[in-house]
Design a protein around this motif. Structure first.
Motif, PDB file in Angstrom:
ATOM      1  N   PHE A 211       6.958   1.777   6.256  1.00  0.00           N
ATOM      2  CA  PHE A 211       8.203   2.458   5.920  1.00  0.00           C
ATOM      3  C   PHE A 211       7.933   3.953   5.841  1.00  0.00           C
ATOM      4  O   PHE A 211       6.933   4.380   5.264  1.00  0.00           O
ATOM      5  CB  PHE A 211       8.736   1.972   4.569  1.00  0.00           C
ATOM      6  N   GLY A 212       8.827   4.739   6.400  1.00  0.00           N
ATOM      7  CA  GLY A 212       8.707   6.187   6.360  1.00  0.00           C
ATOM      8  C   GLY A 212       9.187   6.747   5.037  1.00  0.00           C
ATOM      9  O   GLY A 212       9.542   6.015   4.104  1.00  0.00           O
ATOM     10  N   SER A 213       9.238   8.056   4.951  1.00  0.00           N
ATOM     11  CA  SER A 213       9.604   8.729   3.712  1.00  0.00           C
ATOM     12  C   SER A 213      11.048   8.450   3.282  1.00  0.00           C
ATOM     13  O   SER A 213      11.382   8.604   2.114  1.00  0.00           O
ATOM     14  CB  SER A 213       9.372  10.234   3.838  1.00  0.00           C
ATOM     15  N   LEU A 214      11.918   8.031   4.199  1.00  0.00           N
ATOM     16  CA  LEU A 214      13.294   7.673   3.846  1.00  0.00           C
ATOM     17  C   LEU A 214      13.426   6.210   3.434  1.00  0.00           C
ATOM     18  O   LEU A 214      14.525   5.729   3.151  1.00  0.00           O
ATOM     19  CB  LEU A 214      14.245   7.973   5.010  1.00  0.00           C
TER      20      LEU A 214
ATOM     21  N   VAL B 129       3.563   0.669   2.872  1.00  0.00           N
ATOM     22  CA  VAL B 129       3.249  -0.369   3.853  1.00  0.00           C
ATOM     23  C   VAL B 129       3.286  -1.718   3.142  1.00  0.00           C
ATOM     24  O   VAL B 129       2.679  -1.889   2.093  1.00  0.00           O
ATOM     25  CB  VAL B 129       1.853  -0.149   4.492  1.00  0.00           C
ATOM     26  N   TYR B 130       4.030  -2.658   3.725  1.00  0.00           N
ATOM     27  CA  TYR B 130       4.054  -4.034   3.246  1.00  0.00           C
ATOM     28  C   TYR B 130       3.198  -4.861   4.187  1.00  0.00           C
ATOM     29  O   TYR B 130       3.230  -4.676   5.403  1.00  0.00           O
ATOM     30  CB  TYR B 130       5.475  -4.605   3.291  1.00  0.00           C
ATOM     31  N   TYR B 131       2.461  -5.826   3.607  1.00  0.00           N
ATOM     32  CA  TYR B 131       1.659  -6.763   4.386  1.00  0.00           C
ATOM     33  C   TYR B 131       2.094  -8.185   4.045  1.00  0.00           C
ATOM     34  O   TYR B 131       2.246  -8.531   2.874  1.00  0.00           O
ATOM     35  CB  TYR B 131       0.172  -6.618   4.068  1.00  0.00           C
ATOM     36  N   TYR B 132       2.264  -8.981   5.092  1.00  0.00           N
ATOM     37  CA  TYR B 132       2.594 -10.400   4.949  1.00  0.00           C
ATOM     38  C   TYR B 132       1.546 -11.190   5.726  1.00  0.00           C
ATOM     39  O   TYR B 132       1.395 -11.000   6.938  1.00  0.00           O
ATOM     40  CB  TYR B 132       3.985 -10.698   5.526  1.00  0.00           C
ATOM     41  N   TYR B 133       0.806 -12.073   5.048  1.00  0.00           N
ATOM     42  CA  TYR B 133      -0.180 -12.901   5.736  1.00  0.00           C
ATOM     43  C   TYR B 133       0.532 -13.894   6.647  1.00  0.00           C
ATOM     44  O   TYR B 133       1.587 -14.423   6.309  1.00  0.00           O
ATOM     45  CB  TYR B 133      -1.066 -13.642   4.729  1.00  0.00           C
ATOM     46  N   LEU B 134      -0.083 -14.147   7.792  1.00  0.00           N
ATOM     47  CA  LEU B 134       0.557 -14.979   8.811  1.00  0.00           C
ATOM     48  C   LEU B 134       0.013 -16.397   8.887  1.00  0.00           C
ATOM     49  O   LEU B 134       0.642 -17.260   9.493  1.00  0.00           O
ATOM     50  CB  LEU B 134       0.417 -14.315  10.190  1.00  0.00           C
TER      51      LEU B 134
ATOM     52  N   GLU C 264       0.850  -1.182   0.000  1.00  0.00           N
ATOM     53  CA  GLU C 264       0.000   0.000   0.000  1.00  0.00           C
ATOM     54  C   GLU C 264       0.893   1.241   0.000  1.00  0.00           C
ATOM     55  O   GLU C 264       1.854   1.317   0.767  1.00  0.00           O
ATOM     56  CB  GLU C 264      -0.860  -0.028   1.272  1.00  0.00           C
ATOM     57  N   LEU C 265       0.576   2.174  -0.869  1.00  0.00           N
ATOM     58  CA  LEU C 265       1.277   3.452  -0.874  1.00  0.00           C
ATOM     59  C   LEU C 265       0.392   4.456  -0.159  1.00  0.00           C
ATOM     60  O   LEU C 265      -0.805   4.525  -0.418  1.00  0.00           O
ATOM     61  CB  LEU C 265       1.553   3.920  -2.299  1.00  0.00           C
ATOM     62  N   GLN C 266       0.982   5.219   0.741  1.00  0.00           N
ATOM     63  CA  GLN C 266       0.222   6.191   1.510  1.00  0.00           C
ATOM     64  C   GLN C 266       0.758   7.585   1.251  1.00  0.00           C
ATOM     65  O   GLN C 266       1.723   7.762   0.526  1.00  0.00           O
ATOM     66  CB  GLN C 266       0.277   5.851   3.000  1.00  0.00           C
ATOM     67  N   GLU C 267       0.145   8.558   1.888  1.00  0.00           N
ATOM     68  CA  GLU C 267       0.556   9.944   1.723  1.00  0.00           C
ATOM     69  C   GLU C 267       2.012  10.142   2.119  1.00  0.00           C
ATOM     70  O   GLU C 267       2.567   9.403   2.919  1.00  0.00           O
ATOM     71  CB  GLU C 267      -0.315  10.841   2.603  1.00  0.00           C
ATOM     72  N   GLN C 268       2.601  11.183   1.568  1.00  0.00           N
ATOM     73  CA  GLN C 268       3.954  11.607   1.904  1.00  0.00           C
ATOM     74  C   GLN C 268       4.998  10.521   1.665  1.00  0.00           C
ATOM     75  O   GLN C 268       5.913  10.323   2.453  1.00  0.00           O
ATOM     76  CB  GLN C 268       4.017  12.114   3.345  1.00  0.00           C
TER      77      GLN C 268
END
Length: 132
Positions: A113-116, A86-91, A78-82
Motif C-alpha cells: 500500500f502506498g502513502s494514500l 505491506v500485508y502478507y498472506y501465506y498461500l 510490515e511498515l516501511q518508510e514514507q
C-alpha cells in the motif's frame, strides 16, 4: 493560505472517499474460504490464489480497508518508510503453521500500500528461509 486550505480540503475528501470504498467483486474468488484459511495452513489459499492473482488489476488503487474486507487480516504486516504498509498472506502450509518451528515458511502474497493507503503492488514471494 487559500491554496493550503483547498489542498487540505481536497486531501480530506480523498481520504474519506477511499475509506468508504467497498471490496471489489472478484469472479470465482471465495473470500470466505480465503479468510478461514489462516496462515494458509489448510491449503485452501493455494487453490484460490490463481483466481485472485488473475484479477489483481481490480485491486490496484483499492483502499486498505477494502482489501482487509476481502482478504481478512494479514498473516503478517510490515511498515516501511514514507508511511507505506505491506500485508502478507501465506498461500500454503509451511513452517508458519507450527509454533516454534524452524522449518521454512511457505510462499506469501505480498500486498503493498502506498502513502494514500491504496494498493500499489501485489505479487507472490518466494518461501522464507528457515530460521536457525
Amino acid at each position: 493560505m487559500m491554496l493550503q486550505r483547498l489542498l487540505l480540503t481536497f486531501s480530506c475528501a480523498l481520504l474519506l472517499v477511499g475509506c468508504g470504498q467497498s471490496a471489489p467483486e472478484l469472479s470465482g474468488f471465495d473470500a470466505t474460504a480465503w479468510k478461514q484459511d489462516a496462515r494458509g495452513c489448510k491449503g485452501q489459499r493455494r487453490a484460490l490464489f490463481n483466481t485472485l492473482y488473475q484479477q489483481r488489476d481490480a485491486l490496484y488503487g483499492v483502499h486498505i480497508g477494502a482489501v482487509s474486507e476481502l482478504l481478512g487480516s494479514p498473516d503478517e504486516e510490515e511498515l516501511q518508510e514514507q508511511v507505506q504498509r505491506v500485508y502478507y498472506y501465506y498461500l500454503e502450509p509451511g513452517g508458519q503453521c507450527t509454533p516454534g518451528s524452524t522449518a521454512p515458511k511457505s510462499r506469501r502474497l505480498m500486498v503493498r500500500f502506498g502513502s494514500l493507503g491504496t494498493v500499489t503492488e501485489m505479487l507472490p514471494t518466494a518461501p522464507a528461509p528457515a530460521q536457525p
